[in-house]
Design a protein around this motif. Structure first.
Motif, PDB file in Angstrom:
ATOM      1  N   GLN A 267       0.818  -1.184  -0.094  1.00 38.62           N
ATOM      2  CA  GLN A 267      -0.212  -0.017  -0.005  1.00 38.62           C
ATOM      3  C   GLN A 267       0.704   1.205   0.125  1.00 38.62           C
ATOM      4  O   GLN A 267       1.162   1.779   1.100  1.00 38.62           O
ATOM      5  CB  GLN A 267      -0.871  -0.081   1.150  1.00 38.62           C
ATOM      6  CG  GLN A 267      -1.998   1.204   1.146  1.00 38.62           C
ATOM      7  CD  GLN A 267      -2.939   0.995   2.286  1.00 38.62           C
ATOM      8  OE1 GLN A 267      -3.104   0.087   2.780  1.00 38.62           O
ATOM      9  NE2 GLN A 267      -3.451   2.190   2.685  1.00 38.62           N
ATOM     10  N   LYS A 285       3.955   2.413   2.925  1.00 43.40           N
ATOM     11  CA  LYS A 285       3.116   2.499   4.207  1.00 43.40           C
ATOM     12  C   LYS A 285       3.771   2.584   5.567  1.00 43.40           C
ATOM     13  O   LYS A 285       3.540   3.198   6.384  1.00 43.40           O
ATOM     14  CB  LYS A 285       1.968   1.399   4.197  1.00 43.40           C
ATOM     15  CG  LYS A 285       0.868   1.691   4.983  1.00 43.40           C
ATOM     16  CD  LYS A 285      -0.247   0.702   5.064  1.00 43.40           C
ATOM     17  CE  LYS A 285      -1.170   1.125   5.974  1.00 43.40           C
ATOM     18  NZ  LYS A 285      -2.138  -0.029   6.581  1.00 43.40           N
ATOM     19  N   ALA A 288       4.791   5.827   6.794  1.00 44.35           N
ATOM     20  CA  ALA A 288       3.428   6.688   6.997  1.00 44.35           C
ATOM     21  C   ALA A 288       3.738   7.479   8.219  1.00 44.35           C
ATOM     22  O   ALA A 288       3.967   6.878   9.027  1.00 44.35           O
ATOM     23  CB  ALA A 288       2.130   5.942   7.208  1.00 44.35           C
TER      24      ALA A 288
END
Ligand code: ADP
Ligand code: MG
Length: 508
Positions: A267, A285, A288
């Motif tokens: 992702q 991700k 993040a």
């Protein structure tokens, strides 16, 4: 259904768009500084103490921006949240003097809740696209990296301008209960619909070239027939329909290839490379950011009353979907023409003005507009639908009243189609006056007087005995030859229907 052929199976696309539109307002979301940040304005001249985060400065919510959000919410058939909050999203970047963005994060109620818009799906039928939310947040400033070899510059004019972020919905927990964007073309149609709703309501200019509309594009793929949603990637900050469609397709193919080679998609947040139409990973991700959201202690909760919502509801104009339905249902246009004539509200206002409530004019005027006017922007100002206000300066501008008169003249047999086209061309060439005046000036009245036409028919028949014989012998295709000659003999002025009728009678 849009699918991409893989090695062993066909793949379908699942697309989610997060669209940012710049809210039209005199001033910014939390300050009194002008919200006009266009590039002709000198940098850092529209920046208040609040925008550049001077210590002790307090934000004050601009109620007009909230009303704009409500208006848009009603335009997308959404629930308006009665109580919502603003929170701080903390991150450091030089385009953000506060060190945080005031927004309405995903885990809290946004000002605009669940809604939907209708687009034409790839199968040609209307399709609802569900919307999860639309929330208000601050825009950041602009960094300029191309003005100096070693320095970057920051322009804070745009800092704090209100943005409305509109997020499409995907019910991940109930895969059956979904209606989402599933092809690059549907993504474009959805964005155009959002743009037209925003413009019709005066909520935003929603112009991608000018940066007042941008989209983050979430894409995942799955084998046709599968019901679970797979991991998606998000490509950030897209500013053209063309690039968005190309990014979706590239990203889908990239993911399919990963799956087909036994891999998994992670992702990631991607960037789109305009040069070669590829995407590449911007951050994964794992990196993040933790934005440490917390409710902004300087702002009261946002309370919206039923009265406010009702007051705004009463001011809602007809939206593009309703205009299209009216053109198709009441005026008999086809889907394509209706779509062209509602591309923006200036065009539909112009069309409405030309039709002037006379339904018989609708189809011919639609044809003239789409095939002629759209091709002559120099003679047509879609923003000016004043029926008649011909100015004597500059190129001749064609008004709604001109087109109405022209199609009326055809309908009344005052001129034939060919003459109408000539009048139209004269207007394009700068001839002043109304179509009737032009027709008179150039003697372009159509001859409907049967006596005169009969005379011309007799002459043509007498001059072409061989063709008459062939026609009577069964070569009826020669009718066109006779019609052409009669039209020539009358200087193109005869009514073709009358010519046909008389010829048929006389040739027997
Ligand atoms: P985030 O908060 O990380 O931005 P959201 O849950 O708000 O994520 O979703 C952002 C967008 O991505 C929404 O439009 C949503 O519909 C879409 N989306 C979520 N899951 C998927 C998926 N599996 N495939 C494609 N789009 C998705
Ligand atoms: Mg997001």
């Amino acid at each position: 259904m849009f699918t991409i052929k893989g090695k062993t199976t066909d793949w379908e696309l699942v697309i989610g768009l997060e669209t940012h539109i710049e809210v039209l307002s005199e001033s910014k979301l939390f300050s009194g500084a002008s919200a006009d940040y266009n590039p002709t304005i000198a940098p850092n001249t529209q920046v208040s103490m609040v925008d550049c985060a001077m210590p002790g400065m307090l934000p004050v919510l601009n109620e007009y921006c909230v009303e704009q959000a409500i208006k848009f919410g009603l335009g997308i058939n959404a629930d308006i949240t009665r109580h919502s909050r603003f929170a701080r999203k903390q991150y450091f970047y030089p385009d953000l003097p506060q060190g945080y963005q005031i927004s309405q994060p995903a885990d809290q109620p946004p000002v605009v809740g669940r809604g939907w818009v209708e687009i034409i799906g790839d199968d040609g039928n209307p399709k609802k696209i569900f919307i999860e939310r639309a929330h208000l947040e601050q825009d950041a400033g602009k960094l300029k990296h191309d003005m100096h070899p070693t320095k970057s510059f920051a322009d804070y004019n745009r800092t704090g301008v209100a943005l409305l972020e509109i997020v499409t919905f995907l019910d991940v927990k109930n895969p059956e209960n979904n209606s989402y964007i599933s092809s690059p073309d549907e993504a474009e149609r959805y964005l155009r619909e959002i743009r037209e709703i925003a413009r019709a309501l005066g909520v935003s200019k929603a112009n991608m070239e000018e940066g007042s509309m941008r989209a983050d594009v979430n894409v995942s793929v799955r084998p046709v027939g599968s019901t679970e949603f797979r991991t998606r990637t998000e490509t950030k900050n897209m500013v053209s329909f063309k690039f968005i469609k190309s990014a979706i397709e590239y990203e889908a193919r990239r993911q399919i290839e990963i799956y087909e080679n036994g891999g998994t998609v992670s992702q990631d947040t991607m960037r789109y490379n305009q040069g070669d139409g590829t995407t590449s990973v911007m951050r994964s991700k794992e990196d993040a950011l933790d934005y440490r959201y917390f409710p902004d202690p300087d702002l009261l909760p946002l309370e919206i009353s039923d009265e406010t919502i009702e007051r705004i509801r009463r001011t809602m104009p007809e939206l593009p979907a309703a205009t299209r339905a009216r053109y198709i249902g009441e005026w008999g246009l086809n889907e394509y023409d209706a779509a062209r004539l509602t591309e923006n509200t200036d065009i539909s206002a112009w069309f409405d003005a030309a039709v002037g409530g006379v339904i018989a004019r609708a189809k011919p005027i639609a044809n003239w507009m789409i095939s002629e006017l759209f091709a002559h922007p120099e003679n047509w100002d879609e923003k000016n639908s004043e029926p008649q206000s011909q100015s004597d300066n500059g190129p001749r501008i064609i008004r709604p009243g001109d087109l109405a008169e022209l199609v009326d003249m055809i309908a009344q047999n005052t001129v034939n189609g060919k003459q109408a086209k000539e009048i139209f061309i004269k207007m394009l060439d700068g001839e002043n006056g109304t179509p009737r005046e032009i027709a008179e000036k150039f003697g372009m009245q159509q001859i409907t007087d049967t006596g005169a036409i009969e005379q011309a028919v007799n002459d043509v028949i007498a001059a072409n005995p061989a063709q008459v014989e062939q026609y009577r012998g069964g070569k009826t295709g020669l009718l066109g030859f006779f019609v052409g000659n009669v039209m020539k003999a009358t200087g193109g002025k005869a009514n073709p229907a009358v010519v046909n009728e008389i010829l048929r009678k006389k040739l027997g």
